[in-house]
Design a protein around this motif. Sequence first.
Motif, PDB file in Angstrom:
ATOM      1  N   LEU A  68      18.572 -30.460 -21.049  1.00 45.45           N
ATOM      2  CA  LEU A  68      17.136 -30.711 -21.006  1.00 45.45           C
ATOM      3  C   LEU A  68      16.881 -31.772 -19.949  1.00 45.45           C
ATOM      4  CD1 LEU A  68      14.386 -30.151 -22.591  1.00 45.45           C
ATOM      5  CD2 LEU A  68      14.845 -32.344 -23.677  1.00 45.45           C
ATOM      6  N   PRO A  80      13.712 -33.652 -18.456  1.00 48.30           N
ATOM      7  CA  PRO A  80      12.303 -33.999 -18.294  1.00 48.30           C
ATOM      8  C   PRO A  80      12.068 -34.581 -16.896  1.00 48.30           C
ATOM      9  CG  PRO A  80      13.202 -34.914 -20.327  1.00 48.30           C
ATOM     10  CD  PRO A  80      14.361 -34.437 -19.499  1.00 48.30           C
ATOM     11  N   ILE A 104      12.978 -25.394 -27.986  1.00 47.90           N
ATOM     12  CA  ILE A 104      12.610 -25.524 -26.575  1.00 47.90           C
ATOM     13  C   ILE A 104      11.084 -25.529 -26.447  1.00 47.90           C
ATOM     14  CG2 ILE A 104      12.658 -24.364 -24.328  1.00 47.90           C
ATOM     15  CD1 ILE A 104      15.565 -23.480 -25.095  1.00 47.90           C
ATOM     16  N   LYS A 105      10.405 -24.707 -27.225  1.00 47.98           N
ATOM     17  CA  LYS A 105       8.938 -24.691 -27.200  1.00 47.98           C
ATOM     18  C   LYS A 105       8.377 -26.049 -27.624  1.00 47.98           C
ATOM     19  CE  LYS A 105       4.929 -22.047 -28.690  1.00 47.98           C
ATOM     20  NZ  LYS A 105       4.462 -20.861 -29.413  1.00 47.98           N
ATOM     21  N   PHE A 121       8.880 -28.426 -24.730  1.00 51.07           N
ATOM     22  CA  PHE A 121       7.903 -28.145 -23.676  1.00 51.07           C
ATOM     23  C   PHE A 121       6.519 -28.665 -24.062  1.00 51.07           C
ATOM     24  CE2 PHE A 121       9.829 -24.350 -21.155  1.00 51.07           C
ATOM     25  CZ  PHE A 121      10.931 -25.114 -20.855  1.00 51.07           C
ATOM     26  N   ASP A 141       4.885 -32.871 -19.902  1.00 51.59           N
ATOM     27  CA  ASP A 141       4.117 -32.160 -18.882  1.00 51.59           C
ATOM     28  C   ASP A 141       5.016 -31.366 -17.937  1.00 51.59           C
ATOM     29  OD1 ASP A 141       1.689 -33.116 -19.834  1.00 51.59           O
ATOM     30  OD2 ASP A 141       1.853 -34.959 -18.641  1.00 51.59           O
ATOM     31  N   HIS A 142       6.175 -31.924 -17.607  1.00 48.95           N
ATOM     32  CA  HIS A 142       7.079 -31.281 -16.648  1.00 48.95           C
ATOM     33  C   HIS A 142       8.505 -31.411 -17.159  1.00 48.95           C
ATOM     34  CE1 HIS A 142       3.682 -31.173 -13.938  1.00 48.95           C
ATOM     35  NE2 HIS A 142       3.498 -32.451 -14.177  1.00 48.95           N
ATOM     36  N   VAL A 143       9.153 -30.280 -17.392  1.00 43.90           N
ATOM     37  CA  VAL A 143      10.497 -30.298 -17.960  1.00 43.90           C
ATOM     38  C   VAL A 143      11.251 -29.022 -17.569  1.00 43.90           C
ATOM     39  CG1 VAL A 143       9.670 -29.345 -20.152  1.00 43.90           C
ATOM     40  CG2 VAL A 143      11.827 -30.589 -20.095  1.00 43.90           C
TER      41      VAL A 143
END
Length: 86
Positions: free
Chosen positions: A9, A11, A58-59, A62, A66-68
């Motif tokens: 992950l 971010p 994951i949802k 997200f 904002d950005h990942v």
Amino acid sequence: MQISIELTLTPLQSDYEEHIIQFIKRLRTSEFTVLENPLSTQVYGEYDAVMPFLTQEIKKAFGNMDHVLVYMKMVKSNRSDYEPNF
């Protein structure tokens, strides 16, 4: 069928650390084998159970950023007991 999934992950924001920690903590609470190293987290288990769980987590990740990016590698077999012999 058994699978092994490696997740990273990433971010793309300044407060990245807390988001990564929360994501890993949610993975740890699952019924699956979860192993970690400094660069990624591995999840091992039955395909039909692991995939819906990861989709949900994951949802959530997200939705909290904002950005990942999520990098994922998948192998068809449970490799949780792998030990190099070299």
